[in-house]
Design an enzyme around this catalytic site. Structure first.
Site: not given
Lengths: 176, 222
Positions: A81, A160, A162
């Site tokens: 990002c 993202h 994660e």
């Protein structure tokens, strides 16, 4: 050692944008804020991950000169990002505005750290970048959602991983 | 930074507030949405009016906003409540207890982004068991006020989140896929005491209602 570079201005955001990456990377990771980064951190790193930050935090855009090392260091880098925007900017891309928040589907035209075909990803951004010179796009979307340097192991995702695509971070560490 | 806490009364929102304070932020006010819909998409419903008492314990004012609890109306009401917090208490950001719920996090992110204020999710993606262990370590007194999944029955209501609770729910997670922190909506909790509280809250009376594997406990505080 995996070096995670923090971008967030407010340390409370460490828990949201850095800690989840530390938890996934499993191997020994060291997290350092970009303003406190020293040469030996970069020298010791085996892989480098540049984390994201919150929607209202654009502070890093005033300090892009602190990331000039990205262009010369010969190490695998993964920007997430804001981290992706930093990488693209260093390679001459332009930052533009477009907000995407939440789950979206992206179509990967070829394998990108294990992601192929149609995938659900988590977006949290107000900006994106144009495609920097020397990079190629791995999705068929208008925005540069997933890009990689044509010759170097430099990866960047606007989304993202994660949150929804944790295996990408594991693959980045494993493959590089 | 002056922050508004989205307070549901449960462990996640209070722990998120605690982490924000610990990081040096000012807890300017609490924001609670009281849903008339028991199956609210966004908000915990049991014991939510008790958040008033929690806010008092934490020494902050509270904005209570009633919502009918229909899917998108809830969000309008949340927006109104956050705007009120911004106007009345000058909040520059909001803290949520979101862990895994993208539905919840996304909606708060959209509202705060529109208002150009910060959004903090300090428990985001946190390991569920680690979260429960942290609560015990930080001396949070948390009880179960709702159970909503097989094989959880009324015997779980009123239980304290302690070492035994973690052990039992870990077994249930392996065998039945129950999320130990209740993030999948299996449990609802209420915080009676924590380091942010002045004295702590005590239960005077409780009312239990429900059937088979869906039970709620409404508590009356002293």
């Amino acid at each position: 050692m995996i070096l995670i570079i923090k971008i967030n201005k407010d340390p409370l955001h460490d828990l949201e944008f850095v800690k989840p990456i530390e938890n996934i990377s499993r191997r020994k990771a060291k997290s350092v804020h970009y303003k406190k980064l020293i040469k030996s951190d970069l020298l010791r790193a085996t892989q480098i991950i540049i984390a994201g930050t919150s929607l209202q935090d654009d502070d890093f855009q005033n300090y892009l000169d602190k990331f000039a090392w990205i262009k010369t260091i010969e190490k695998p880098i993964f920007g997430i990002c804001a981290g992706a925007q930093i990488i693209a900017s260093v390679f001459g891309a332009e930052i533009k505005q477009e907000t995407e928040i939440g789950y979206y589907h992206e179509n990967f035209t070829k394998d990108f750290l294990g992601l192929k075909d149609k995938q659900e990803v988590y977006h949290l951004h107000n900006n994106y970048t144009t495609l920097p010179e020397g990079f190629e796009k791995y999705t068929d979307s208008k925005l540069t959602q997933a890009i990689k340097h044509k010759e170097k192991p430099i990866y960047a995702t606007l989304f993202h991983p994660e949150v929804r695509n944790k295996e990408m971070i594991i693959n980045f560490v494993k493959r590089n | 930074m002056k922050l508004g806490i989205l307070l549901s009364g449960g462990k996640d929102s209070v722990y998120a507030a605690y982490l924000a304070k610990k990081a040096g932020h000012e807890l300017a006010c609490a924001i609670s949405i009281v849903s008339e819909n028991p199956h609210s998409f966004m908000f915990h419903t049991p014991s939510i009016e008790k958040t008033k008492r929690q806010a008092e314990e934490m020494g902050m004012p509270i904005i209570l906003q009633v919502t009918k609890g229909e899917k998108e109306v809830e969000l309008e009401d949340l927006k109104i409540a956050i705007q009120k917090a911004k106007d009345e208490f000058g909040i520059e950001g909001v803290v949520t207890g979101a862990v895994e719920s993208v539905y919840q996090a996304t909606r708060v992110e959209k509202i705060t982004n529109e208002m150009k204020i910060e959004c903090f999710n300090p428990l985001w993606q946190k390991d569920q068991t680690e979260l429960l262990k942290d609560l015990i370590k930080e001396k949070f007194e948390v009880i179960i006020t709702g159970v909503f999944a097989y094989p959880l029955d009324s015997r779980w209501l009123g239980r304290v989140v302690d070492k035994n609770f973690i052990e039992e729910t870990n077994i249930l997670q392996k065998e039945m896929g129950i999320n130990p922190a209740g993030e999948g909506g299996e449990f609802e909790t209420f915080v009676l005491n924590c380091p942010l509280f002045k004295k702590g809250l005590k239960i005077k009376d409780k009312k239990i209602e429900g059937e088979s594997y869906s039970w709620k406990m409404e508590v009356e505080l002293e």
